[in-house]
Scaffold this motif. Structure first.
Motif, PDB file in Angstrom:
ATOM      1  N   MET A 183       0.816  -1.190   0.000  1.00  0.00           N
ATOM      2  CA  MET A 183       0.000   0.000   0.000  1.00  0.00           C
ATOM      3  C   MET A 183       0.862   1.256   0.000  1.00  0.00           C
ATOM      4  SD  MET A 183      -3.411  -0.715   2.231  1.00  0.00           S
ATOM      5  CE  MET A 183      -2.728  -1.717   3.519  1.00  0.00           C
ATOM      6  N   GLU A 184       2.005   1.144   0.630  1.00  0.00           N
ATOM      7  CA  GLU A 184       2.877   2.319   0.695  1.00  0.00           C
ATOM      8  C   GLU A 184       3.327   2.742  -0.702  1.00  0.00           C
ATOM      9  OE1 GLU A 184       4.392   5.581   2.118  1.00  0.00           O
ATOM     10  OE2 GLU A 184       3.209   4.181   3.303  1.00  0.00           O
ATOM     11  N   ARG A 185       3.612   1.760  -1.558  1.00  0.00           N
ATOM     12  CA  ARG A 185       4.025   2.111  -2.924  1.00  0.00           C
ATOM     13  C   ARG A 185       2.900   2.849  -3.640  1.00  0.00           C
ATOM     14  NH1 ARG A 185       5.543  -1.373  -8.258  1.00  0.00           N
ATOM     15  NH2 ARG A 185       6.024   0.462  -9.495  1.00  0.00           N
ATOM     16  N   CYS A 186       1.678   2.396  -3.474  1.00  0.00           N
ATOM     17  CA  CYS A 186       0.541   3.078  -4.091  1.00  0.00           C
ATOM     18  C   CYS A 186       0.478   4.532  -3.639  1.00  0.00           C
ATOM     19  CB  CYS A 186      -0.770   2.371  -3.738  1.00  0.00           C
ATOM     20  SG  CYS A 186      -0.971   0.741  -4.461  1.00  0.00           S
ATOM     21  N   ARG A 187       0.627   4.734  -2.349  1.00  0.00           N
ATOM     22  CA  ARG A 187       0.560   6.107  -1.821  1.00  0.00           C
ATOM     23  C   ARG A 187       1.693   6.975  -2.363  1.00  0.00           C
ATOM     24  NH1 ARG A 187      -1.076   3.118   2.966  1.00  0.00           N
ATOM     25  NH2 ARG A 187      -3.283   3.528   3.303  1.00  0.00           N
ATOM     26  N   ARG A 188       2.884   6.382  -2.495  1.00  0.00           N
ATOM     27  CA  ARG A 188       4.016   7.135  -3.064  1.00  0.00           C
ATOM     28  C   ARG A 188       3.753   7.495  -4.521  1.00  0.00           C
ATOM     29  NH1 ARG A 188       7.198   3.163  -0.545  1.00  0.00           N
ATOM     30  NH2 ARG A 188       7.618   2.257  -2.581  1.00  0.00           N
ATOM     31  N   GLU A 189       3.245   6.539  -5.273  1.00  0.00           N
ATOM     32  CA  GLU A 189       2.952   6.787  -6.690  1.00  0.00           C
ATOM     33  C   GLU A 189       1.869   7.849  -6.846  1.00  0.00           C
ATOM     34  OE1 GLU A 189       4.576   5.725  -9.286  1.00  0.00           O
ATOM     35  OE2 GLU A 189       5.837   4.227  -8.318  1.00  0.00           O
ATOM     36  N   ILE A 190       0.831   7.763  -6.032  1.00  0.00           N
ATOM     37  CA  ILE A 190      -0.245   8.754  -6.071  1.00  0.00           C
ATOM     38  C   ILE A 190       0.308  10.146  -5.766  1.00  0.00           C
ATOM     39  CG2 ILE A 190      -2.343   9.529  -4.872  1.00  0.00           C
ATOM     40  CD1 ILE A 190      -3.065   6.472  -4.655  1.00  0.00           C
ATOM     41  N   ALA A 191       1.135  10.249  -4.741  1.00  0.00           N
ATOM     42  CA  ALA A 191       1.726  11.542  -4.377  1.00  0.00           C
ATOM     43  C   ALA A 191       2.597  12.084  -5.511  1.00  0.00           C
ATOM     44  CB  ALA A 191       2.534  11.406  -3.093  1.00  0.00           C
ATOM     45  N   MET A 208      -5.095   9.143 -15.852  1.00  0.00           N
ATOM     46  CA  MET A 208      -5.287   7.705 -15.995  1.00  0.00           C
ATOM     47  C   MET A 208      -4.405   6.958 -14.991  1.00  0.00           C
ATOM     48  SD  MET A 208      -4.908   5.215 -19.321  1.00  0.00           S
ATOM     49  CE  MET A 208      -6.093   6.183 -20.231  1.00  0.00           C
ATOM     50  N   ALA A 209      -3.158   7.390 -14.871  1.00  0.00           N
ATOM     51  CA  ALA A 209      -2.248   6.745 -13.918  1.00  0.00           C
ATOM     52  C   ALA A 209      -2.754   6.931 -12.486  1.00  0.00           C
ATOM     53  CB  ALA A 209      -0.842   7.321 -14.064  1.00  0.00           C
ATOM     54  N   LEU A 210      -3.243   8.119 -12.178  1.00  0.00           N
ATOM     55  CA  LEU A 210      -3.777   8.391 -10.847  1.00  0.00           C
ATOM     56  C   LEU A 210      -4.970   7.476 -10.552  1.00  0.00           C
ATOM     57  CD1 LEU A 210      -3.648  10.141  -8.301  1.00  0.00           C
ATOM     58  CD2 LEU A 210      -5.109  11.796  -9.480  1.00  0.00           C
ATOM     59  N   SER A 211      -5.847   7.338 -11.520  1.00  0.00           N
ATOM     60  CA  SER A 211      -7.001   6.457 -11.368  1.00  0.00           C
ATOM     61  C   SER A 211      -6.554   5.013 -11.139  1.00  0.00           C
ATOM     62  CB  SER A 211      -7.889   6.536 -12.609  1.00  0.00           C
ATOM     63  OG  SER A 211      -8.938   5.608 -12.530  1.00  0.00           O
ATOM     64  N   ASP A 212      -5.597   4.556 -11.932  1.00  0.00           N
ATOM     65  CA  ASP A 212      -5.098   3.175 -11.790  1.00  0.00           C
ATOM     66  C   ASP A 212      -4.524   2.928 -10.401  1.00  0.00           C
ATOM     67  OD1 ASP A 212      -5.833   2.651 -14.384  1.00  0.00           O
ATOM     68  OD2 ASP A 212      -3.801   2.756 -15.195  1.00  0.00           O
ATOM     69  N   TRP A 213      -3.697   3.848  -9.917  1.00  0.00           N
ATOM     70  CA  TRP A 213      -3.081   3.661  -8.601  1.00  0.00           C
ATOM     71  C   TRP A 213      -4.114   3.742  -7.477  1.00  0.00           C
ATOM     72  CZ3 TRP A 213       1.107   1.208  -7.672  1.00  0.00           C
ATOM     73  CH2 TRP A 213       2.127   1.186  -8.608  1.00  0.00           C
ATOM     74  N   CYS A 214      -5.116   4.602  -7.651  1.00  0.00           N
ATOM     75  CA  CYS A 214      -6.175   4.687  -6.631  1.00  0.00           C
ATOM     76  C   CYS A 214      -6.977   3.391  -6.572  1.00  0.00           C
ATOM     77  CB  CYS A 214      -7.090   5.875  -6.915  1.00  0.00           C
ATOM     78  SG  CYS A 214      -6.330   7.474  -6.555  1.00  0.00           S
ATOM     79  N   GLU A 224      -5.824   0.428  -7.442  1.00  0.00           N
ATOM     80  CA  GLU A 224      -4.927  -0.562  -6.849  1.00  0.00           C
ATOM     81  C   GLU A 224      -4.906  -0.429  -5.327  1.00  0.00           C
ATOM     82  OE1 GLU A 224      -2.187  -3.718  -6.667  1.00  0.00           O
ATOM     83  OE2 GLU A 224      -3.397  -3.009  -8.331  1.00  0.00           O
ATOM     84  N   LEU A 225      -4.838   0.796  -4.835  1.00  0.00           N
ATOM     85  CA  LEU A 225      -4.848   1.028  -3.389  1.00  0.00           C
ATOM     86  C   LEU A 225      -6.141   0.514  -2.773  1.00  0.00           C
ATOM     87  CD1 LEU A 225      -3.560   2.202  -0.840  1.00  0.00           C
ATOM     88  CD2 LEU A 225      -4.545   4.425  -1.483  1.00  0.00           C
ATOM     89  N   ARG A 226      -7.267   0.784  -3.408  1.00  0.00           N
ATOM     90  CA  ARG A 226      -8.554   0.320  -2.887  1.00  0.00           C
ATOM     91  C   ARG A 226      -8.611  -1.212  -2.856  1.00  0.00           C
ATOM     92  NH1 ARG A 226     -12.580   3.120  -5.871  1.00  0.00           N
ATOM     93  NH2 ARG A 226     -12.051   4.825  -4.476  1.00  0.00           N
ATOM     94  N   ILE A 227      -8.095  -1.861  -3.890  1.00  0.00           N
ATOM     95  CA  ILE A 227      -8.063  -3.328  -3.929  1.00  0.00           C
ATOM     96  C   ILE A 227      -7.254  -3.864  -2.752  1.00  0.00           C
ATOM     97  CG2 ILE A 227      -7.113  -5.315  -5.195  1.00  0.00           C
ATOM     98  CD1 ILE A 227      -7.878  -3.751  -7.793  1.00  0.00           C
ATOM     99  N   LEU A 228      -6.091  -3.280  -2.514  1.00  0.00           N
ATOM    100  CA  LEU A 228      -5.244  -3.735  -1.408  1.00  0.00           C
ATOM    101  C   LEU A 228      -5.901  -3.490  -0.058  1.00  0.00           C
ATOM    102  CD1 LEU A 228      -1.778  -2.538  -2.733  1.00  0.00           C
ATOM    103  CD2 LEU A 228      -2.637  -4.889  -2.639  1.00  0.00           C
ATOM    104  N   GLN A 229      -6.552  -2.332   0.095  1.00  0.00           N
ATOM    105  CA  GLN A 229      -7.242  -2.042   1.356  1.00  0.00           C
ATOM    106  C   GLN A 229      -8.399  -3.010   1.592  1.00  0.00           C
ATOM    107  OE1 GLN A 229      -8.112   2.068   0.499  1.00  0.00           O
ATOM    108  NE2 GLN A 229      -6.453   2.793   1.835  1.00  0.00           N
ATOM    109  N   ASP A 230      -9.148  -3.304   0.529  1.00  0.00           N
ATOM    110  CA  ASP A 230     -10.256  -4.252   0.661  1.00  0.00           C
ATOM    111  C   ASP A 230      -9.743  -5.639   1.043  1.00  0.00           C
ATOM    112  OD1 ASP A 230     -12.066  -2.286   0.043  1.00  0.00           O
ATOM    113  OD2 ASP A 230     -12.369  -2.935  -2.034  1.00  0.00           O
ATOM    114  N   GLU A 231      -8.648  -6.048   0.429  1.00  0.00           N
ATOM    115  CA  GLU A 231      -8.069  -7.354   0.748  1.00  0.00           C
ATOM    116  C   GLU A 231      -7.597  -7.395   2.210  1.00  0.00           C
ATOM    117  OE1 GLU A 231      -6.904 -11.222   0.567  1.00  0.00           O
ATOM    118  OE2 GLU A 231      -8.149 -10.101  -0.838  1.00  0.00           O
ATOM    119  N   GLU A 232      -6.996  -6.312   2.664  1.00  0.00           N
ATOM    120  CA  GLU A 232      -6.552  -6.249   4.059  1.00  0.00           C
ATOM    121  C   GLU A 232      -7.740  -6.358   5.009  1.00  0.00           C
ATOM    122  OE1 GLU A 232      -4.952  -2.507   5.967  1.00  0.00           O
ATOM    123  OE2 GLU A 232      -3.111  -3.663   5.676  1.00  0.00           O
TER     124      GLU A 232
END
Length: 65
Positions: A1-9, A27-33, A35-43
């Motif tokens: 998740m940290e990588r997602c947050r770094r990429e978003i920033a 588009m990249a921002l949408s993709d990373w967001c 991905e972050l949501r998927i990881l959070q849901d899995e957690e």
């Protein structure tokens, strides 16, 4: 998740800096967001599964109305 947050920033910084590739950055921002949501849901699912396993192990049940 940290990588997602770094990429978003980093993408947000590029947008604020005036990078002309706004459609690509959006588009990249949408993709990373996503991905972050998927990881959070899995957690959350994993935490819920662990909680159920503990409840089962100790014979406790969630209260329901």
């Amino acid at each position: 998740m940290e990588r997602c947050r770094r990429e978003i920033a980093a993408i947000e910084a590029e947008i604020l800096a005036g990078n002309p590739d706004l459609p690509g950055l959006c588009m990249a921002l949408s993709d990373w967001c996503v991905e972050l949501r998927i990881l959070q849901d899995e957690e959350r699912r994993q935490a819920e599964t662990r909680r159920r396993e503990v409840d089962t192990m100790y014979g406790t049940q969630a209260l329901t109305e």
